[in-house]
Design a protein around this motif. Sequence first.
Motif, PDB file in Angstrom:
ATOM      1  N   THR A 324       0.844  -1.196   0.000  1.00 24.08           N
ATOM      2  CA  THR A 324       0.000   0.000   0.000  1.00 24.08           C
ATOM      3  C   THR A 324       0.875   1.239   0.000  1.00 24.08           C
ATOM      4  N   THR A 326      -0.102   3.785   1.765  1.00 18.96           N
ATOM      5  CA  THR A 326      -0.459   4.425   3.033  1.00 18.96           C
ATOM      6  C   THR A 326       0.738   4.464   3.977  1.00 18.96           C
ATOM      7  N   TYR A 329      -1.927   4.929   9.420  1.00 13.65           N
ATOM      8  CA  TYR A 329      -3.285   4.402   9.562  1.00 13.65           C
ATOM      9  C   TYR A 329      -3.848   4.912  10.884  1.00 13.65           C
ATOM     10  N   LYS A 353       0.495  10.452   3.527  1.00  8.57           N
ATOM     11  CA  LYS A 353      -0.519   9.570   2.930  1.00  8.57           C
ATOM     12  C   LYS A 353      -1.200   8.796   4.056  1.00  8.57           C
ATOM     13  N   THR A 354      -2.472   9.116   4.280  1.00  2.42           N
ATOM     14  CA  THR A 354      -3.165   8.679   5.496  1.00  2.42           C
ATOM     15  C   THR A 354      -4.476   7.989   5.177  1.00  2.42           C
ATOM     16  N   ASP A 355      -4.752   6.892   5.886  1.00  2.36           N
ATOM     17  CA  ASP A 355      -6.024   6.168   5.806  1.00  2.36           C
ATOM     18  C   ASP A 355      -6.600   6.075   7.213  1.00  2.36           C
ATOM     19  N   ILE A 375       1.719  -1.212   6.867  1.00  6.89           N
ATOM     20  CA  ILE A 375       1.676   0.252   7.013  1.00  6.89           C
ATOM     21  C   ILE A 375       2.659   0.628   8.116  1.00  6.89           C
TER      22      ILE A 375
END
Length: 418
Positions: A324, A326, A329, A353-355, A375
């Motif tokens: 990923t 990401t 997280y 880059k954040t989820d 992650i």
Amino acid sequence: MDLQLPRGMRDFPPEEKILRDEVIAILKNLFELYGFSPLETPVVERWEALSAKYSGGEEILKETFKLTDQGGRQLGLRYDLTVPLARFVGMNPTIKRPFKRYQIGTVYRDGPIKKGRTREFYQCDADIVGSSSPLADAECVQLALDVFERFKIDVVVKINNRKVLYELVRAAQIPEKFTEAAILSLDKLDKIGPDEVIREMVERGIERTSAERFLSGAQDPQAFKNSEGYRELEPVLSALRDSRVVWTPSLARGLSYYTGTIYEVYAKDSSVTGSLAAGGRYDNMIGQFLGGTEKIPAVGISFGLEPILEVLKEQRRDLPLRKTVTQVYVIPFKTLVAEGRAVCQRLRRAGIKTDIDFSAKGISDGLKYANAYAIPFVVIVGPDEVAQGKVKLRDMRSGEEQLLTVEEVARQVAQRLS
């Protein structure tokens, strides 16, 4: 329904697509460092453009996907990016030259499938249109050397001039009508070996003694050092002065539109035996698209994304592919999803880059998810952290946890990932 891909086509899951995009980004960066600007053309071209006299030639047309539109017009999927470039310049004859362009896109060939070769594949091309200077040829080769230095791939560049081949044909007393047939057979030397090359030339109608003389000359670098073709090649070699660039008289390049310098780039000590990049000078094709009213010299190089990736995967065999993009997280407590979303937005605005875990099933499930996708960082948004105006940053590799402000998280993550 039996779900299958067409033969020679493939999907790219995120862990592969991420690496592909990294390679493309490096290529774009180097293309632009050399002053090449981007161009985009359609995947589908009119058949008369793909099959024009100075396009790819007989062999490549055998591998071209052909189709007909509802108006009965003959079309085809592009087999390279050079013919579309020639068509573009032909349609835009007033464009200022030299015109330096790069293009990265899919091309299609209905040919044999092997390691590093599929029927849908990317080409990454850089071309200089409107310059006959040998320094333009050298510039394309130098670009290739810089690209593979950036990838840390040791390479050898085989280089030749098509005029050397024409002189070889004449010296071997091969009739002019068999010139392209002889060159096409020679182009397969590394793949099928000398005996098969001679057998194929004989099958094409060339006398065995002439075929043997032609192959012998192509394997003797000293035999044609006084030829016109080598005299054209000398200033290119002088401009480069690099031991990785090796004159190879047997190098042919199968595409018939080449008129002068040609080159192919190969990885050293790799199971990938096909070329990683190739190109050359094609001074007739674009003028042909203008109806022969003007000769427009051009030279370029094409990088094969698939074989480059195969070599990089060999080199990185012990390194896991990223699953990923990401970087962080965010796991909020069930009652703090809104606060978690606010943290996400602040991190995204800081370039991270954040989820986020929308389900809010709990810290344990969130950590398992982050671990499954490798992650690198998790941010926990809990009541104690919110009360202090902070969040908990967890480094998933070391297990270390810190209580930080969102701004401090952004700085820490950026520093550790740089």
